[in-house]
Design an enzyme around this catalytic site. Sequence first.
Site, PDB file in Angstrom:
ATOM      1  N   ALA A 164       0.793  -1.238   0.000  1.00 49.24           N
ATOM      2  CA  ALA A 164       0.000   0.000   0.000  1.00 49.24           C
ATOM      3  C   ALA A 164       0.824   1.286   0.000  1.00 49.24           C
ATOM      4  O   ALA A 164       0.274   2.364   0.220  1.00 49.24           O
ATOM      5  CB  ALA A 164      -1.003   0.028   1.157  1.00 49.24           C
ATOM      6  N   ALA A 165       2.132   1.187  -0.290  1.00 47.38           N
ATOM      7  CA  ALA A 165       2.933   2.417  -0.376  1.00 47.38           C
ATOM      8  C   ALA A 165       2.382   3.317  -1.493  1.00 47.38           C
ATOM      9  O   ALA A 165       2.298   4.538  -1.348  1.00 47.38           O
ATOM     10  CB  ALA A 165       4.395   2.076  -0.635  1.00 47.38           C
ATOM     11  N   GLY A 166       1.995   2.694  -2.615  1.00 49.43           N
ATOM     12  CA  GLY A 166       1.420   3.467  -3.723  1.00 49.43           C
ATOM     13  C   GLY A 166       0.087   4.088  -3.335  1.00 49.43           C
ATOM     14  O   GLY A 166      -0.232   5.210  -3.751  1.00 49.43           O
ATOM     15  N   ASP A 167      -0.687   3.376  -2.542  1.00 47.95           N
ATOM     16  CA  ASP A 167      -1.971   3.928  -2.090  1.00 47.95           C
ATOM     17  C   ASP A 167      -1.738   5.132  -1.187  1.00 47.95           C
ATOM     18  O   ASP A 167      -2.433   6.147  -1.281  1.00 47.95           O
ATOM     19  CB  ASP A 167      -2.783   2.866  -1.329  1.00 47.95           C
ATOM     20  CG  ASP A 167      -3.050   1.653  -2.190  1.00 47.95           C
ATOM     21  OD1 ASP A 167      -3.069   1.800  -3.427  1.00 47.95           O
ATOM     22  OD2 ASP A 167      -3.237   0.562  -1.628  1.00 47.95           O
TER      23      ASP A 167
END
Length: 306
Positions: free
Chosen positions: A250-253
């Site tokens: 979830a780093a991109g989220d």
Amino acid sequence: MAVVVFGSANVDISIDVRSLPKLGETKQGSDYRIGLGGKGLNQAVAASRLSHSLVQFIGAVGTDHFGSFLESELAALGVATSGIRRDPTRPTGMALIHVDRDGHNSITVSGGANLSWTTSHISDLAFDGTTVGLCQLETPFDVTVEILKRLSNADALTILDPAPIPEEAIDEIFPVVDILTPNQHEAERLLNRRILNSKEAVQGAIALVKRGGFKAVIITMGEQGVAYSENGTDGNWLPAFQVDTIDTVAAGDCFNGALAASIVNGVSFRESVVFAMAAAALSVTKEGASSSVPSLVEVQEFLANH
Ligand code: RIB
């Protein structure tokens, strides 16, 4: 509503393993963790935690207890949940996640209720007064296009995280997207060429802006950094913040939610990209998806020290 996020909501079941399982292999892992997930829900949590504004999440869950769990936890985090639809025909979405000792992961998603959307479900939705609208591609493509179209008609700034990138071309969505935020793999798929370094990423961002007519394209290159181009005439490269990575889920989220939050907070585009990079860097130092999103104060302190 200042920020509207349309997208997926999943229950994430995560297990830590020394290395990711290979075909036919059974692995012993850690005790499992259950948390809030789904790219849409994670982005809504990030936008809410990092902005001074009200954030609404529009998503679908089942009528099972996992759906109730996601809805009540999200409300407790301060996200407006009146746009959550309980679908009696499909179970709540679920993701099975392995995280290895380097913080890398593999994820299998069971879309469930996230895939139940049809355009008839959104016939009454209106987005007057929305400043920023944020979508991803874990929900049916035609419905996502329609949501972005309506957000655009309501003069909201629209951001699309094209994840997961489908096999088919997605160019038909481009006219209703202002800012496109692919990661390295998604940008490679969109451009049909490899992007291995900062120079290629910057060229890729410029090429995508020109192709899609976007206001901006941001290509996130993980631990390398971020390339972006506004209006396609020039490109920029920002090297990543160096942190000790524990879990990249979830780093991109977190990046996308933080970007929306910063823009709605009135910060300039470039500074919003830096803010989103800092939030994403902090998120990989913690376990989990939504649970790894840092607070506004944590991001501000991090930026003051870097
Ligand atoms: O981007 C991470 C998310 O992808 C996880 O939370 C999982 O639910 C999947 O949707």
